[in-house]
Write a protein that holds these residues in place. Sequence first.
Motif, PDB file in Angstrom:
ATOM      1  N   ALA A  79       6.042  -5.397 -10.071  1.00  0.00           N
ATOM      2  CA  ALA A  79       5.442  -4.291  -8.961  1.00  0.00           C
ATOM      3  C   ALA A  79       6.198  -3.229  -8.572  1.00  0.00           C
ATOM      4  CB  ALA A  79       4.458  -5.040  -8.046  1.00  0.00           C
ATOM      5  N   ALA A  80       7.432  -3.533  -8.400  1.00  0.00           N
ATOM      6  CA  ALA A  80       8.332  -2.524  -7.646  1.00  0.00           C
ATOM      7  C   ALA A  80       8.602  -1.543  -8.789  1.00  0.00           C
ATOM      8  CB  ALA A  80       9.589  -3.129  -7.518  1.00  0.00           C
ATOM      9  N   LYS A  81       8.365  -1.660 -10.218  1.00  0.00           N
ATOM     10  CA  LYS A  81       8.457  -0.828 -11.335  1.00  0.00           C
ATOM     11  C   LYS A  81       7.095   0.136 -11.438  1.00  0.00           C
ATOM     12  CE  LYS A  81      11.950  -3.925 -12.966  1.00  0.00           C
ATOM     13  NZ  LYS A  81      12.169  -4.815 -14.443  1.00  0.00           N
ATOM     14  N   ILE A  82       6.035  -0.111 -10.789  1.00  0.00           N
ATOM     15  CA  ILE A  82       4.663   0.413 -11.333  1.00  0.00           C
ATOM     16  C   ILE A  82       4.915   2.035 -11.161  1.00  0.00           C
ATOM     17  CG2 ILE A  82       2.337   0.758 -10.538  1.00  0.00           C
ATOM     18  CD1 ILE A  82       2.419  -2.370  -9.696  1.00  0.00           C
ATOM     19  N   THR A 137       4.885   1.272 -16.776  1.00  0.00           N
ATOM     20  CA  THR A 137       4.386   0.041 -16.220  1.00  0.00           C
ATOM     21  C   THR A 137       3.225   0.328 -15.487  1.00  0.00           C
ATOM     22  OG1 THR A 137       6.906  -0.459 -15.799  1.00  0.00           O
ATOM     23  CG2 THR A 137       5.174  -1.843 -14.435  1.00  0.00           C
ATOM     24  N   VAL A 138       2.108  -0.533 -15.815  1.00  0.00           N
ATOM     25  CA  VAL A 138       0.759  -0.493 -15.494  1.00  0.00           C
ATOM     26  C   VAL A 138       0.323  -1.510 -14.491  1.00  0.00           C
ATOM     27  CG1 VAL A 138      -1.695   0.190 -16.377  1.00  0.00           C
ATOM     28  CG2 VAL A 138       0.361   0.922 -17.696  1.00  0.00           C
ATOM     29  N   ALA A 139      -0.400  -1.057 -13.578  1.00  0.00           N
ATOM     30  CA  ALA A 139      -1.015  -1.859 -12.653  1.00  0.00           C
ATOM     31  C   ALA A 139      -2.625  -1.749 -12.823  1.00  0.00           C
ATOM     32  CB  ALA A 139      -0.654  -1.689 -11.158  1.00  0.00           C
ATOM     33  N   MET A 140      -3.484  -2.544 -12.962  1.00  0.00           N
ATOM     34  CA  MET A 140      -4.964  -2.440 -13.201  1.00  0.00           C
ATOM     35  C   MET A 140      -5.587  -3.139 -12.083  1.00  0.00           C
ATOM     36  SD  MET A 140      -7.607  -1.555 -14.737  1.00  0.00           S
ATOM     37  CE  MET A 140      -9.178  -1.739 -14.380  1.00  0.00           C
ATOM     38  N   ASP A 193       0.633  -4.963 -16.940  1.00  0.00           N
ATOM     39  CA  ASP A 193       1.705  -5.514 -16.350  1.00  0.00           C
ATOM     40  C   ASP A 193       1.605  -6.328 -14.934  1.00  0.00           C
ATOM     41  OD1 ASP A 193       3.737  -4.261 -18.247  1.00  0.00           O
ATOM     42  OD2 ASP A 193       2.712  -2.573 -17.796  1.00  0.00           O
ATOM     43  N   VAL A 194       0.699  -5.752 -14.226  1.00  0.00           N
ATOM     44  CA  VAL A 194       0.516  -6.509 -12.780  1.00  0.00           C
ATOM     45  C   VAL A 194      -1.096  -6.004 -12.781  1.00  0.00           C
ATOM     46  CG1 VAL A 194       0.671  -6.297 -10.505  1.00  0.00           C
ATOM     47  CG2 VAL A 194       2.643  -5.906 -11.968  1.00  0.00           C
ATOM     48  N   GLY A 195      -1.953  -7.229 -12.621  1.00  0.00           N
ATOM     49  CA  GLY A 195      -3.068  -7.058 -12.343  1.00  0.00           C
ATOM     50  C   GLY A 195      -3.441  -7.645 -10.863  1.00  0.00           C
ATOM     51  N   ILE A 196      -4.194  -6.544 -10.194  1.00  0.00           N
ATOM     52  CA  ILE A 196      -4.539  -6.408  -8.559  1.00  0.00           C
ATOM     53  C   ILE A 196      -5.993  -6.688  -8.579  1.00  0.00           C
ATOM     54  CG2 ILE A 196      -4.117  -5.387  -6.428  1.00  0.00           C
ATOM     55  CD1 ILE A 196      -1.830  -3.868  -7.619  1.00  0.00           C
ATOM     56  N   ALA A 197      -6.336  -8.083  -7.925  1.00  0.00           N
ATOM     57  CA  ALA A 197      -7.737  -8.308  -7.616  1.00  0.00           C
ATOM     58  C   ALA A 197      -8.249  -8.074  -6.278  1.00  0.00           C
ATOM     59  CB  ALA A 197      -8.074  -9.764  -7.976  1.00  0.00           C
ATOM     60  N   SER A 201       4.372  -0.623  -1.920  1.00  0.00           N
ATOM     61  CA  SER A 201       5.616  -0.406  -1.278  1.00  0.00           C
ATOM     62  C   SER A 201       6.461  -1.536  -0.858  1.00  0.00           C
ATOM     63  CB  SER A 201       4.926   0.345  -0.027  1.00  0.00           C
ATOM     64  OG  SER A 201       4.285   1.708  -0.455  1.00  0.00           O
ATOM     65  N   LEU A 202       5.596  -2.709  -0.746  1.00  0.00           N
ATOM     66  CA  LEU A 202       6.448  -3.607  -0.269  1.00  0.00           C
ATOM     67  C   LEU A 202       7.282  -4.209  -1.480  1.00  0.00           C
ATOM     68  CD1 LEU A 202       7.166  -6.193   1.959  1.00  0.00           C
ATOM     69  CD2 LEU A 202       5.101  -7.329   1.241  1.00  0.00           C
ATOM     70  N   ALA A 203       6.898  -4.321  -2.498  1.00  0.00           N
ATOM     71  CA  ALA A 203       7.274  -4.671  -3.816  1.00  0.00           C
ATOM     72  C   ALA A 203       8.787  -3.772  -3.967  1.00  0.00           C
ATOM     73  CB  ALA A 203       6.727  -4.573  -5.263  1.00  0.00           C
ATOM     74  N   LYS A 204       8.666  -2.456  -3.808  1.00  0.00           N
ATOM     75  CA  LYS A 204       9.626  -1.501  -3.935  1.00  0.00           C
ATOM     76  C   LYS A 204      10.561  -1.758  -2.930  1.00  0.00           C
ATOM     77  CE  LYS A 204       7.012   1.952  -6.346  1.00  0.00           C
ATOM     78  NZ  LYS A 204       7.679   2.207  -7.474  1.00  0.00           N
ATOM     79  N   ARG A 205      10.609  -2.136  -1.632  1.00  0.00           N
ATOM     80  CA  ARG A 205      10.999  -2.245  -0.458  1.00  0.00           C
ATOM     81  C   ARG A 205      11.972  -3.465  -0.809  1.00  0.00           C
ATOM     82  NH1 ARG A 205       7.730  -3.292   4.250  1.00  0.00           N
ATOM     83  NH2 ARG A 205       9.781  -3.888   5.384  1.00  0.00           N
ATOM     84  N   THR A 206      11.431  -4.573  -1.261  1.00  0.00           N
ATOM     85  CA  THR A 206      11.830  -5.953  -1.739  1.00  0.00           C
ATOM     86  C   THR A 206      12.959  -5.584  -2.806  1.00  0.00           C
ATOM     87  OG1 THR A 206       9.805  -7.070  -0.944  1.00  0.00           O
ATOM     88  CG2 THR A 206      11.496  -8.364  -2.316  1.00  0.00           C
TER      89      THR A 206
END
Length: 636
Positions: A297-300, A501-504, A519-523, A553-558
């Motif tokens: 998620a940090a790479k989205i 890097t794709v988030a749906m 790459d990351v599925g967000i429900a 943002s949290l993923a990028k901070r982590t």
Amino acid sequence: MHARIHRWAIPAVSGALIITALLLGQVAPAVGEYFMLAAAVVAGAPVVKKAWHALRVKVIGIDLLVAVAAIGAIAIRNYWEAAAVTFLFALGHALENATLAKTRSALAELVALAPTTAIVIRDGEQVEVPARTVGVGETVIVKNGGRVPVDAEVVSGQAAVDEAAITGESIPVEKSAGSEVYAGTIVADGFLTLRATGVGADTTLARIVHRVEEAQDAKARTQQFMERFSKWYTPGIIVLSVVVGLLTMDLELALTLLVIGCPGALVISVPVALVAGIGRAARDGILIKGGEFLETAAKIDVVALDKTGTITRGEPRLTAIKAGAGFPEDEVLRWAALAEAGSEHPLAIPVLDAARERGITVPAIPDHVRSVPGHGVVAMVGGREVAVGNLALMREVGADVDYGQFAVDELSAAGQTPLVVALDGEVIGALGVADTIRDDAAELVASLHAAGVKRVLMLTGDNQRVADSVAAQVGIDDARASLLPEDKLDVIRELQADGHTVAMVGDGVNDAPALALADVGIAMGAAGSPVAVETADIALMTSRLSRIPDAISLAKRTAHVMRANIVIALITVGTLLAGVLFGGVTMAIGMLVHEASVLVVILNAMRLLRRRASAQPAAVRPDPSERTRPAAQLVG
């Protein structure tokens, strides 16, 4: 409490023995040495034990390095170095456990939310029973200030319920008959009678705890790499120490290298950040499946959004009526409603709702209904043929589409979905239906860009004109329209093939394939949906759009904290090794700096536990609909 006392017992006893040894050393040096040796044995015995158990399963770890160094120091009668190294290692281990427990506090807080008792109605009386014994279907009551013990449907009563523990929302949600409530939430004001729908391990809270527990134990790719690295690094340090010892014939130098080379901060640098990041997310109503997905998620850099239910409210309304010559608007609406009464299409609902609002009586069932998939509906009403749908349907029933084409173009240009109405083969008008855009949709797109997302796409099955209108109002970069579920898959494959890097982001069953392929599925709005909580890469417990950029943002901070921790650990080890080889760094000083670096790494990760202001602009307010309607039953 017992665990906390046991955690500090060994460093406390060892530290007391060292102080005693230093004091006695002033008057009786020989006695002082015995106390120093005792301090080394007290702090070192558990280390030697762990190192031995690890060796039996062919694992060479940090404990072995410290154990060999301490035993070697004792062998050369350097009791002070042995005591200092083992004491500092024990103290660092205790501090490490304490701070790690702090990073896992989100899980402990979630577990503590589950009530142990419930008040149920049995034989006409209120009975307090253990919450785990409540049966599905039983009547449960929750009074003002009480905590809901089960997932349930409100039977009667009205109350404001604090759902912060589940959704991360600070604003209480109004609940009344028919609403859903979740275990662990608090009735802030009111009284509710409930019918239990989920109990024990089958509650939303229990599923969240299970998901967070699994996620915090799941390893990211960087963590897996660091563990493989340490398996080679630790034996490498042992070999280096032996070589240096043989070349210099300086046993103390070799032992010091063993202590200095401990990769403690390196090993813990990634997992502590992941645990803290996932814990912070859980407090905010964001469930992340594991470290791998947090890292991804940090790479989205591209986010694909479903339109209906995500950008829009998913509640289409009749927004315009275009009547042909000689036909009043209400007459056009009446004939359309008479036909749509027999249709299962989602757009039939706003037509029927609008007819009722205007006082138009619509019979429950038309005389005859023929659904034309992808085109509309044809019905016989009182011997007359009524067709409602697109221009293709009008041509099928033999209607002249000239006026219909004009109305369709005008409605589509305004971002509305057109429904052409024909009576006995004559176009009498057209209806415009639109799904209203959510208040915070534009801010969502702005916040995603602010969070580092380069492109925001909208994927919809609606026509291109409607999609372009919505995209223009919201600020979306690219709108892809007239897409079937398999077409959405093709779009995601295309983006991934281009290196993105794709988030749906979606909230419906039809989004499930795209959510799985991305790459990351967000429900969205996953509260109350067991499938979403268990299967989504990231499940947002609320439908608030601001949670999407918050999660990224949290993923990028982590990820930033993980990289910073690795750099801190490598610089510390490199500097200490240089200090040992070129003189000036003793075994005790090396262990002190080493343990300090471990704490710095942990404290750096603990910054993630602090709540940070939402990534969205301050002017954004929660979607008003979120305060009143129950969470949707959604599939990730």
